[in-house]
Every structure is written in structure tokens, then in C-alpha cells.
Scaffold this motif. Structure first.
Motif, PDB file in Angstrom:
ATOM      1  N   LEU A   7       0.632  -1.195  -0.058  1.00 24.87           N
ATOM      2  CA  LEU A   7      -0.125   0.136  -0.192  1.00 24.87           C
ATOM      3  C   LEU A   7       0.617   0.871   0.146  1.00 24.87           C
ATOM      4  O   LEU A   7       1.641   1.223   0.676  1.00 24.87           O
ATOM      5  N   PRO A   8       0.364   2.540  -0.799  1.00 23.58           N
ATOM      6  CA  PRO A   8       1.012   3.851  -0.664  1.00 23.58           C
ATOM      7  C   PRO A   8       1.288   3.935   1.119  1.00 23.58           C
ATOM      8  O   PRO A   8       0.216   3.839   1.644  1.00 23.58           O
ATOM      9  N   PRO A   9       1.803   5.007   0.523  1.00 26.12           N
ATOM     10  CA  PRO A   9       1.813   5.253   2.297  1.00 26.12           C
ATOM     11  C   PRO A   9       0.806   6.337   2.460  1.00 26.12           C
ATOM     12  O   PRO A   9       0.587   7.037   1.768  1.00 26.12           O
ATOM     13  N   GLN A  10       0.453   6.675   3.959  1.00 30.53           N
ATOM     14  CA  GLN A  10      -0.499   7.532   3.887  1.00 30.53           C
ATOM     15  C   GLN A  10      -0.090   8.612   5.144  1.00 30.53           C
ATOM     16  O   GLN A  10      -0.593   9.609   4.592  1.00 30.53           O
ATOM     17  N   SER A  11       0.994   9.252   4.988  1.00 29.21           N
ATOM     18  CA  SER A  11       2.144   9.888   5.249  1.00 29.21           C
ATOM     19  C   SER A  11       3.272   9.637   6.216  1.00 29.21           C
ATOM     20  O   SER A  11       3.205   8.238   5.369  1.00 29.21           O
ATOM     21  N   ASN A  28       4.439  13.616   9.306  1.00 27.41           N
ATOM     22  CA  ASN A  28       3.838  13.119   8.864  1.00 27.41           C
ATOM     23  C   ASN A  28       2.432  13.822   8.077  1.00 27.41           C
ATOM     24  O   ASN A  28       1.636  14.582   8.133  1.00 27.41           O
ATOM     25  N   LYS A  30       0.678  14.446   4.095  1.00 25.18           N
ATOM     26  CA  LYS A  30       0.135  13.247   3.557  1.00 25.18           C
ATOM     27  C   LYS A  30       0.020  13.828   2.071  1.00 25.18           C
ATOM     28  O   LYS A  30       0.411  14.854   2.172  1.00 25.18           O
ATOM     29  N   PRO A  31       0.817  12.519   0.944  1.00 26.06           N
ATOM     30  CA  PRO A  31       1.109  12.896  -0.192  1.00 26.06           C
ATOM     31  C   PRO A  31       0.417  14.234  -0.545  1.00 26.06           C
ATOM     32  O   PRO A  31       0.628  15.317  -1.284  1.00 26.06           O
ATOM     33  N   ASP A  33      -1.981  16.349   0.456  1.00 20.31           N
ATOM     34  CA  ASP A  33      -1.087  17.816   1.248  1.00 20.31           C
ATOM     35  C   ASP A  33      -0.123  18.739   0.717  1.00 20.31           C
ATOM     36  O   ASP A  33       0.051  19.560   0.546  1.00 20.31           O
TER      37      ASP A  33
END
Length: 96
Positions: A7-11, A28, A30-31, A33
Motif C-alpha cells: 500500500l502507498p504510504p498514508q503520510s 507526517n 499526507k501526499p 497535502d
């Protein structure tokens, strides 16, 4: 892709050193953001610039590469072919 890479990172955390050599870290984020705060703009407004001095690709024209844009519903990727001296001049202008 998830099966192969997970899974792609959430943050994520982003570290950098600015032009004054000061260290910064953004924890932390988010991509999306990160994209909106530090990237932004419409990615379709950009073009890839290449140097491909071949007979089948005259300079100052754009080209696609077979099988590169292979995402269903994706946008075609175009490359502007420039002579090396113009590519170097462009790089110098954008990087000071």
C-alpha cells in the motif's frame, strides 16, 4: 501494484536543507497535502524535454514513446526534442 509493492504510504516525513543551509523536516504530511503545499499547479501544463539526435525525431517537435503511456485513461506523455546546446541553455536559465 499493491500486490507487488504494498500500500502507498498514508503520510511521510520530508527532510531538506534550504539555500541558506538550514535543515528542515516536515513530519507526517499526507501526499496530496504535500503536493498542494509544495508542488501545486496542473501537471498537464508541463512537458518533458529530451535530447534525441536521431533522424526519425527532428528537433523542436514533440513525440510520444510507444508503450510509455500505458495507463488506461491516462494522459499521453509528450517529449519536446531539443538540441543539446538549447537543453543546456534552458537548464542554466531555470537553475540560475
Amino acid at each position: 501494484m499493491v500486490a507487488s509493492f504494498g500500500l502507498p504510504p498514508q503520510s511521510f516525513s520530508f527532510e531538506y536543507v534550504d539555500k541558506d543551509k538550514n535543515y528542515h523536516i516536515i513530519n507526517n504530511i499526507k501526499p496530496l497535502d504535500f503536493y498542494h503545499k509544495y508542488g501545486g499547479g496542473d501537471l498537464l501544463d508541463y512537458v518533458s524535454i529530451i535530447n534525441s539526435p536521431t533522424d526519425d525525431k527532428p528537433f523542436h517537435q514533440t513525440y510520444g514513446i510507444d508503450y510509455l503511456g500505458n495507463v488506461i485513461g491516462g494522459h499521453p506523455i509528450r517529449h519536446l526534442n531539443l538540441p543539446m546546446n538549447e537543453l543546456k541553455d534552458f537548464n542554466h536559465q531555470t537553475n540560475g
